[in-house]
Design a protein around this motif. Structure first.
Motif, PDB file in Angstrom:
ATOM      1  N   ASP A  64     -17.926  -6.176  13.527  1.00  0.00           N
ATOM      2  CA  ASP A  64     -19.321  -5.733  13.517  1.00  0.00           C
ATOM      3  C   ASP A  64     -19.741  -5.218  12.141  1.00  0.00           C
ATOM      4  OD1 ASP A  64     -19.789  -6.264  16.220  1.00  0.00           O
ATOM      5  OD2 ASP A  64     -19.105  -4.279  16.829  1.00  0.00           O
ATOM      6  N   ARG A  65     -18.802  -4.997  11.255  1.00  0.00           N
ATOM      7  CA  ARG A  65     -19.067  -4.376   9.958  1.00  0.00           C
ATOM      8  C   ARG A  65     -20.166  -5.099   9.170  1.00  0.00           C
ATOM      9  NH1 ARG A  65     -16.300  -0.429   7.127  1.00  0.00           N
ATOM     10  NH2 ARG A  65     -14.611  -0.334   8.633  1.00  0.00           N
ATOM     11  N   ASP A  66     -20.201  -6.424   9.244  1.00  0.00           N
ATOM     12  CA  ASP A  66     -21.214  -7.190   8.514  1.00  0.00           C
ATOM     13  C   ASP A  66     -22.610  -7.024   9.110  1.00  0.00           C
ATOM     14  OD1 ASP A  66     -19.257  -8.171   6.797  1.00  0.00           O
ATOM     15  OD2 ASP A  66     -18.949  -9.986   8.005  1.00  0.00           O
ATOM     16  N   ARG A  67     -22.661  -6.571  10.346  1.00  0.00           N
ATOM     17  CA  ARG A  67     -23.949  -6.435  11.031  1.00  0.00           C
ATOM     18  C   ARG A  67     -24.352  -4.985  11.272  1.00  0.00           C
ATOM     19  NH1 ARG A  67     -25.581  -9.303  15.660  1.00  0.00           N
ATOM     20  NH2 ARG A  67     -24.688  -7.520  16.705  1.00  0.00           N
ATOM     21  N   LEU A  68     -23.765  -4.055  10.565  1.00  0.00           N
ATOM     22  CA  LEU A  68     -24.012  -2.633  10.839  1.00  0.00           C
ATOM     23  C   LEU A  68     -25.488  -2.264  10.794  1.00  0.00           C
ATOM     24  CD1 LEU A  68     -21.142  -0.713   9.033  1.00  0.00           C
ATOM     25  CD2 LEU A  68     -21.408  -1.203  11.467  1.00  0.00           C
ATOM     26  N   ARG A  69     -26.171  -2.649   9.725  1.00  0.00           N
ATOM     27  CA  ARG A  69     -27.583  -2.271   9.593  1.00  0.00           C
ATOM     28  C   ARG A  69     -28.422  -2.907  10.704  1.00  0.00           C
ATOM     29  NH1 ARG A  69     -30.604   0.627   6.507  1.00  0.00           N
ATOM     30  NH2 ARG A  69     -28.934   0.975   5.029  1.00  0.00           N
ATOM     31  N   THR A  70     -28.155  -4.156  11.029  1.00  0.00           N
ATOM     32  CA  THR A  70     -28.892  -4.830  12.097  1.00  0.00           C
ATOM     33  C   THR A  70     -28.657  -4.131  13.434  1.00  0.00           C
ATOM     34  OG1 THR A  70     -28.740  -6.937  10.939  1.00  0.00           O
ATOM     35  CG2 THR A  70     -29.207  -7.028  13.302  1.00  0.00           C
ATOM     36  N   LEU A  71     -27.409  -3.820  13.734  1.00  0.00           N
ATOM     37  CA  LEU A  71     -27.097  -3.105  14.975  1.00  0.00           C
ATOM     38  C   LEU A  71     -27.792  -1.751  15.025  1.00  0.00           C
ATOM     39  CD1 LEU A  71     -23.295  -3.866  15.269  1.00  0.00           C
ATOM     40  CD2 LEU A  71     -25.066  -4.615  16.856  1.00  0.00           C
ATOM     41  N   ALA A  72     -27.767  -1.025  13.920  1.00  0.00           N
ATOM     42  CA  ALA A  72     -28.406   0.296  13.868  1.00  0.00           C
ATOM     43  C   ALA A  72     -29.909   0.178  14.082  1.00  0.00           C
ATOM     44  CB  ALA A  72     -28.101   0.974  12.533  1.00  0.00           C
ATOM     45  N   GLN A  73     -30.544  -0.808  13.465  1.00  0.00           N
ATOM     46  CA  GLN A  73     -31.991  -0.992  13.632  1.00  0.00           C
ATOM     47  C   GLN A  73     -32.343  -1.355  15.071  1.00  0.00           C
ATOM     48  OE1 GLN A  73     -32.568  -3.805  10.414  1.00  0.00           O
ATOM     49  NE2 GLN A  73     -33.484  -2.214   9.132  1.00  0.00           N
ATOM     50  N   GLU A  74     -31.508  -2.172  15.713  1.00  0.00           N
ATOM     51  CA  GLU A  74     -31.749  -2.513  17.119  1.00  0.00           C
ATOM     52  C   GLU A  74     -31.660  -1.283  18.003  1.00  0.00           C
ATOM     53  OE1 GLU A  74     -28.825  -5.492  17.936  1.00  0.00           O
ATOM     54  OE2 GLU A  74     -29.903  -7.045  16.810  1.00  0.00           O
ATOM     55  N   ARG A  75     -30.685  -0.417  17.766  1.00  0.00           N
ATOM     56  CA  ARG A  75     -30.507   0.791  18.592  1.00  0.00           C
ATOM     57  C   ARG A  75     -31.598   1.822  18.328  1.00  0.00           C
ATOM     58  NH1 ARG A  75     -27.589  -2.839  19.408  1.00  0.00           N
ATOM     59  NH2 ARG A  75     -25.494  -2.775  20.294  1.00  0.00           N
ATOM     60  N   LEU A  76     -32.217   1.768  17.166  1.00  0.00           N
ATOM     61  CA  LEU A  76     -33.276   2.719  16.812  1.00  0.00           C
ATOM     62  C   LEU A  76     -34.478   2.598  17.741  1.00  0.00           C
ATOM     63  CD1 LEU A  76     -33.912   4.928  14.769  1.00  0.00           C
ATOM     64  CD2 LEU A  76     -34.888   3.175  13.287  1.00  0.00           C
ATOM     65  N   ALA A  77     -34.645   1.458  18.388  1.00  0.00           N
ATOM     66  CA  ALA A  77     -35.750   1.279  19.334  1.00  0.00           C
ATOM     67  C   ALA A  77     -35.594   2.184  20.560  1.00  0.00           C
ATOM     68  CB  ALA A  77     -35.824  -0.179  19.772  1.00  0.00           C
ATOM     69  N   HIS A  78     -34.379   2.715  20.792  1.00  0.00           N
ATOM     70  CA  HIS A  78     -34.100   3.491  21.996  1.00  0.00           C
ATOM     71  C   HIS A  78     -33.835   4.969  21.742  1.00  0.00           C
ATOM     72  CE1 HIS A  78     -33.900  -0.327  24.033  1.00  0.00           C
ATOM     73  NE2 HIS A  78     -33.077  -0.758  23.095  1.00  0.00           N
ATOM     74  N   CYS A  79     -33.934   5.401  20.485  1.00  0.00           N
ATOM     75  CA  CYS A  79     -33.674   6.810  20.186  1.00  0.00           C
ATOM     76  C   CYS A  79     -34.417   7.208  18.912  1.00  0.00           C
ATOM     77  CB  CYS A  79     -32.175   7.077  20.066  1.00  0.00           C
ATOM     78  SG  CYS A  79     -31.358   5.981  18.940  1.00  0.00           S
ATOM     79  N   HIS A  80     -34.408   8.482  18.605  1.00  0.00           N
ATOM     80  CA  HIS A  80     -35.149   9.014  17.458  1.00  0.00           C
ATOM     81  C   HIS A  80     -34.487   8.651  16.120  1.00  0.00           C
ATOM     82  CE1 HIS A  80     -37.725  11.695  15.203  1.00  0.00           C
ATOM     83  NE2 HIS A  80     -36.664  12.250  14.674  1.00  0.00           N
ATOM     84  N   SER A  81     -33.165   8.700  16.087  1.00  0.00           N
ATOM     85  CA  SER A  81     -32.449   8.335  14.870  1.00  0.00           C
ATOM     86  C   SER A  81     -31.088   7.755  15.227  1.00  0.00           C
ATOM     87  CB  SER A  81     -32.296   9.532  13.918  1.00  0.00           C
ATOM     88  OG  SER A  81     -31.563  10.561  14.524  1.00  0.00           O
ATOM     89  N   VAL A  82     -30.492   7.065  14.264  1.00  0.00           N
ATOM     90  CA  VAL A  82     -29.201   6.412  14.455  1.00  0.00           C
ATOM     91  C   VAL A  82     -28.335   6.711  13.243  1.00  0.00           C
ATOM     92  CG1 VAL A  82     -28.034   4.176  14.616  1.00  0.00           C
ATOM     93  CG2 VAL A  82     -30.168   4.550  15.848  1.00  0.00           C
ATOM     94  N   GLU A  83     -27.077   7.003  13.498  1.00  0.00           N
ATOM     95  CA  GLU A  83     -26.101   7.186  12.418  1.00  0.00           C
ATOM     96  C   GLU A  83     -24.881   6.328  12.714  1.00  0.00           C
ATOM     97  OE1 GLU A  83     -25.204  11.351  12.222  1.00  0.00           O
ATOM     98  OE2 GLU A  83     -27.174  11.849  11.394  1.00  0.00           O
TER      99      GLU A  83
END
Length: 60
Positions: free
Chosen positions: A25-44
């Motif tokens: 998943d390392r190559d897709r970290l930013r994409t995964l984080a942006q997708e999860r941001l739709a469901h919460c206030h912030s993502v780390e």
């Protein structure tokens, strides 16, 4: 290899969910984080003790 963890945080900064990420998943970290941001206030995303990505929703 360090363990990668994605945290979805609520508006108070408390974890709403966590997700363990695989090494491939390392190559897709930013994409995964942006997708999860739709469901919460912030993502780390943490690589062991190091925060490698921190995203927040824009204030409306």
């Amino acid at each position: 290899m360090q363990e990668l963890l994605l945290y979805g945080l609520d508006e108070g900064g408390e974890p709403a969910f966590t997700q363990e990420l695989r090494g491939d998943d390392r190559d897709r970290l930013r994409t995964l984080a942006q997708e999860r941001l739709a469901h919460c206030h912030s993502v780390e995303v943490w690589d062991g003790p190091l925060c490698v990505i921190r995203l927040r929703r824009d204030k409306a």
